[in-house]
Design a protein around this motif. Structure first.
Motif, PDB file in Angstrom:
ATOM      1  N   LEU A 111       0.882  -0.899   0.075  1.00  0.00           N
ATOM      2  CA  LEU A 111       0.068  -0.137  -0.420  1.00  0.00           C
ATOM      3  C   LEU A 111       0.801   1.462  -0.146  1.00  0.00           C
ATOM      4  O   LEU A 111       0.331   2.492  -0.263  1.00  0.00           O
ATOM      5  CB  LEU A 111      -1.313   0.036   1.482  1.00  0.00           C
ATOM      6  CG  LEU A 111      -1.950  -0.762   1.211  1.00  0.00           C
ATOM      7  CD1 LEU A 111      -3.053  -0.925   2.754  1.00  0.00           C
ATOM      8  CD2 LEU A 111      -2.871  -0.892   0.157  1.00  0.00           C
ATOM      9  N   TRP A 112       2.156   1.136   0.608  1.00  0.00           N
ATOM     10  CA  TRP A 112       2.642   2.763   0.598  1.00  0.00           C
ATOM     11  C   TRP A 112       4.197   2.013  -0.349  1.00  0.00           C
ATOM     12  O   TRP A 112       5.154   3.100  -0.333  1.00  0.00           O
ATOM     13  CB  TRP A 112       3.282   2.473   2.308  1.00  0.00           C
ATOM     14  CG  TRP A 112       4.198   2.236   2.918  1.00  0.00           C
ATOM     15  CD1 TRP A 112       5.328   2.010   3.118  1.00  0.00           C
ATOM     16  CD2 TRP A 112       3.483   1.385   3.733  1.00  0.00           C
ATOM     17  NE1 TRP A 112       5.452   0.745   4.126  1.00  0.00           N
ATOM     18  CE2 TRP A 112       4.359  -0.064   4.444  1.00  0.00           C
ATOM     19  CE3 TRP A 112       2.530   0.581   4.374  1.00  0.00           C
ATOM     20  CZ2 TRP A 112       3.891  -0.763   5.266  1.00  0.00           C
ATOM     21  CZ3 TRP A 112       1.703  -0.426   4.994  1.00  0.00           C
ATOM     22  CH2 TRP A 112       2.821  -1.117   5.746  1.00  0.00           C
ATOM     23  N   THR A 223     -10.762   0.486   8.769  1.00  0.00           N
ATOM     24  CA  THR A 223     -10.576   1.838   7.543  1.00  0.00           C
ATOM     25  C   THR A 223      -9.427   3.027   8.696  1.00  0.00           C
ATOM     26  O   THR A 223      -8.693   3.141   7.917  1.00  0.00           O
ATOM     27  CB  THR A 223     -11.490   3.075   7.625  1.00  0.00           C
ATOM     28  OG1 THR A 223     -12.545   2.204   6.971  1.00  0.00           O
ATOM     29  CG2 THR A 223     -10.937   4.359   7.073  1.00  0.00           C
ATOM     30  N   LEU A 224      -9.258   2.910   9.770  1.00  0.00           N
ATOM     31  CA  LEU A 224      -7.991   3.856  10.690  1.00  0.00           C
ATOM     32  C   LEU A 224      -7.198   2.699  10.694  1.00  0.00           C
ATOM     33  O   LEU A 224      -6.663   3.322  10.369  1.00  0.00           O
ATOM     34  CB  LEU A 224      -9.267   3.467  12.534  1.00  0.00           C
ATOM     35  CG  LEU A 224     -10.242   4.577  12.643  1.00  0.00           C
ATOM     36  CD1 LEU A 224     -10.739   4.020  13.841  1.00  0.00           C
ATOM     37  CD2 LEU A 224      -9.571   5.870  11.724  1.00  0.00           C
ATOM     38  N   THR A 225      -7.567   1.150  11.177  1.00  0.00           N
ATOM     39  CA  THR A 225      -6.232   0.714  11.133  1.00  0.00           C
ATOM     40  C   THR A 225      -5.402   0.498   9.640  1.00  0.00           C
ATOM     41  O   THR A 225      -3.975   1.299   9.416  1.00  0.00           O
ATOM     42  CB  THR A 225      -6.230  -0.628  11.346  1.00  0.00           C
ATOM     43  OG1 THR A 225      -7.288  -0.699  12.289  1.00  0.00           O
ATOM     44  CG2 THR A 225      -5.354  -1.721  11.233  1.00  0.00           C
ATOM     45  N   PHE A 233       2.863   5.336   9.977  1.00  0.00           N
ATOM     46  CA  PHE A 233       3.938   4.170   9.875  1.00  0.00           C
ATOM     47  C   PHE A 233       5.024   4.314   8.125  1.00  0.00           C
ATOM     48  O   PHE A 233       5.943   4.533   8.844  1.00  0.00           O
ATOM     49  CB  PHE A 233       3.586   3.260  10.253  1.00  0.00           C
ATOM     50  CG  PHE A 233       4.136   2.572  11.956  1.00  0.00           C
ATOM     51  CD1 PHE A 233       4.613   3.373  12.560  1.00  0.00           C
ATOM     52  CD2 PHE A 233       1.847   3.415  11.908  1.00  0.00           C
ATOM     53  CE1 PHE A 233       3.547   3.476  14.245  1.00  0.00           C
ATOM     54  CE2 PHE A 233       1.724   3.249  13.319  1.00  0.00           C
ATOM     55  CZ  PHE A 233       2.094   3.520  14.307  1.00  0.00           C
ATOM     56  N   GLY A 234       4.727   3.917   7.075  1.00  0.00           N
ATOM     57  CA  GLY A 234       5.149   3.671   6.021  1.00  0.00           C
ATOM     58  C   GLY A 234       5.112   4.620   5.140  1.00  0.00           C
ATOM     59  O   GLY A 234       6.315   4.445   5.372  1.00  0.00           O
ATOM     60  N   LEU A 235       4.692   5.737   5.363  1.00  0.00           N
ATOM     61  CA  LEU A 235       5.228   6.718   4.253  1.00  0.00           C
ATOM     62  C   LEU A 235       6.012   7.640   5.134  1.00  0.00           C
ATOM     63  O   LEU A 235       6.892   8.083   5.094  1.00  0.00           O
ATOM     64  CB  LEU A 235       4.223   7.576   3.928  1.00  0.00           C
ATOM     65  CG  LEU A 235       2.388   6.544   2.911  1.00  0.00           C
ATOM     66  CD1 LEU A 235       2.053   8.193   2.699  1.00  0.00           C
ATOM     67  CD2 LEU A 235       4.075   6.776   1.530  1.00  0.00           C
ATOM     68  N   GLY A 248       4.686  13.931  -8.808  1.00  0.00           N
ATOM     69  CA  GLY A 248       3.685  13.671  -7.734  1.00  0.00           C
ATOM     70  C   GLY A 248       3.797  12.760  -5.782  1.00  0.00           C
ATOM     71  O   GLY A 248       2.793  12.273  -5.701  1.00  0.00           O
ATOM     72  N   ASN A 249       5.184  13.555  -5.835  1.00  0.00           N
ATOM     73  CA  ASN A 249       5.666  12.968  -4.182  1.00  0.00           C
ATOM     74  C   ASN A 249       4.723  14.348  -3.713  1.00  0.00           C
ATOM     75  O   ASN A 249       5.011  15.248  -3.527  1.00  0.00           O
ATOM     76  CB  ASN A 249       6.888  12.871  -4.510  1.00  0.00           C
ATOM     77  CG  ASN A 249       7.039  12.328  -2.854  1.00  0.00           C
ATOM     78  OD1 ASN A 249       6.516  11.805  -1.761  1.00  0.00           O
ATOM     79  ND2 ASN A 249       8.644  12.279  -2.618  1.00  0.00           N
ATOM     80  N   PHE A 250       3.898  13.769  -2.775  1.00  0.00           N
ATOM     81  CA  PHE A 250       3.001  14.950  -1.301  1.00  0.00           C
ATOM     82  C   PHE A 250       3.615  14.671  -0.371  1.00  0.00           C
ATOM     83  O   PHE A 250       2.873  13.759   0.953  1.00  0.00           O
ATOM     84  CB  PHE A 250       2.229  15.076  -1.518  1.00  0.00           C
ATOM     85  CG  PHE A 250       1.857  15.145  -2.553  1.00  0.00           C
ATOM     86  CD1 PHE A 250       1.576  16.942  -2.897  1.00  0.00           C
ATOM     87  CD2 PHE A 250       1.661  14.158  -4.291  1.00  0.00           C
ATOM     88  CE1 PHE A 250       0.711  17.052  -4.267  1.00  0.00           C
ATOM     89  CE2 PHE A 250       0.685  15.028  -5.426  1.00  0.00           C
ATOM     90  CZ  PHE A 250       0.456  15.836  -5.435  1.00  0.00           C
ATOM     91  N   ASN A 251       4.688  13.419  -0.143  1.00  0.00           N
ATOM     92  CA  ASN A 251       5.001  12.556   1.232  1.00  0.00           C
ATOM     93  C   ASN A 251       5.545  13.987   2.220  1.00  0.00           C
ATOM     94  O   ASN A 251       6.812  14.215   2.228  1.00  0.00           O
ATOM     95  CB  ASN A 251       5.318  10.853   0.854  1.00  0.00           C
ATOM     96  CG  ASN A 251       5.816  10.679   2.554  1.00  0.00           C
ATOM     97  OD1 ASN A 251       5.577  11.052   3.221  1.00  0.00           O
ATOM     98  ND2 ASN A 251       6.427   9.118   2.233  1.00  0.00           N
ATOM     99  N   THR A 252       5.034  14.104   2.559  1.00  0.00           N
ATOM    100  CA  THR A 252       5.195  15.259   3.833  1.00  0.00           C
ATOM    101  C   THR A 252       4.530  15.456   4.974  1.00  0.00           C
ATOM    102  O   THR A 252       3.633  15.231   5.034  1.00  0.00           O
ATOM    103  CB  THR A 252       5.860  17.216   3.030  1.00  0.00           C
ATOM    104  OG1 THR A 252       4.235  17.616   3.295  1.00  0.00           O
ATOM    105  CG2 THR A 252       5.745  17.383   1.843  1.00  0.00           C
TER     106      THR A 252
END
Length: 326
Positions: A111-112, A223-225, A233-235, A248-252
């Motif tokens: 997923l990440w 959904t929450l988990t 955690f992942g991102l 397209g990177n919005f990982n902030t």
């Protein structure tokens, strides 16, 4: 994310063509049934495919009892079986292609991993386009359907939450997470609407709503988990924690906090509405049960009184003297 690539397109109406496109074909059939409900001339025919047929209403023998609805089997059951077989094929194909083949259940890290997810399959893109188009069209429909003022704010909030979540997942390249969460959410909603159909057929049907209540709570927890696991955690542990609009990177950190806040507030609001709904349903059931007891309770016998100078029986006064009870 490793997507299943199709080879050269097979010939139309061939066996291989049907195997590769059977989900799309069944989806078109379902859309035709749903479209038939929009027209008065075809609505009754389409209803035969969705509802349970050959019902018989048994009238009560005594006053105060409610009529009972029972069912027989008949030829029209074939239409109902055909429709729900089509629905089962579509659901099976979607779960197989977009969940099992993409290893979301066995490998949640997909997923990440590899974020930003700039590319997606054609069916996933079409799914998001349809979702956005449907909820955008719901806004002018509020005016066209002359929605009451007391219902307008509630419906606007409902539509806004859908658009906010779907748009965020689509524009922030979180389509993997968004797709999985939407499938979970719509599955629970599907169970609820199926239960409503059975309730309209038989008002004594309540068991399905209990199953839906359990699935609703599990859906919120899932959904929450998955959101916290992916975004929190992942991102957060990814190497490319920077803002790069070109790629397209919005990982902030601010964007991740905003996404988690929106998801958590949305799920909390849904749980609050759910709890209020269950409490209201419980109070209505208690009131209905109490009224039914009053209707079925035996009426007290009236004591014979003294009318027009006649004696009262049962320890009453007879000719000026108290008599014995009979």
């Amino acid at each position: 994310m490793a997507l299943r690539r199709k080879g050269r397109s097979p010939a139309f109406f061939s066996h291989e063509f049907f195997i590769q496109n059977h989900v799309d074909i069944m989806s078109v059939l379902i859309a035709c049934f749903l479209l038939a409900f929009m027209f008065e001339t075809t609505a009754n025919g389409a209803l035969m495919f969705l509802t349970v047929q050959h019902n018989i209403t048994i009238l009560p023998e005594e006053e105060g009892e409610e009529p009972v609805t029972v069912y027989e089997y008949g030829v029209r059951d074939c239409a109902t079986v055909f429709f729900y077989t089509t629905v089962a094929i579509v659901l099976h194909g979607m779960v197989q292609e977009h969940i099992l083949d993409e290893e979301f259940t066995t490998q949640p890290s997909s997923l990440w991993e590899g974020y930003p997810h700039n590319t997606m399959s054609g069916s996933v893109k079409f799914f998001f386009i349809c979702q956005l188009a449907y909820w955008v069209h719901a806004l002018p429909e509020l005016h066209f359907q002359k929605t009451k003022k007391e219902d307008l704010s509630r419906l606007l909030l409902h539509i806004t939450l859908y658009l906010l979540h779907i748009s965020a997942a689509y524009l922030l390249n979180l389509t993997r997470l968004g797709f999985v969460l939407l499938v979970v959410h719509y599955f629970v909603e599907l169970i609820f609407h199926v239960c409503r159909i059975f309730f309209l057929i038989d008002e004594d049907y309540q068991r399905g709503f209990d199953v839906w209540a359990v699935l609703f709570v599990l859906g919120r927890l899932m959904t929450l988990t998955m959101s916290v696991l992916t975004i929190g955690f992942g991102l957060a542990r990814s190497d490319n924690r920077r803002l790069d609009i070109a790629t397209g990177n919005f990982n902030t950190l601010p964007i991740r906090v905003c996404c988690l806040t929106v998801v958590c507030l949305g799920q909390a609001w849904m749980m609050w509405k759910f709890i209020n709904f269950q409490l209201r349903r419980w109070r209505e059931y208690i009131l209905w049960h109490a009224n039914k007891k009053k209707q079925l309770a035996p009426r007290p016998k009236r004591e014979l009184g003294c009318e027009n100078g006649s004696p009262r029986i049962g320890g009453a006064i007879v000719n000026g003297k108290r008599g014995k009870s009979l």
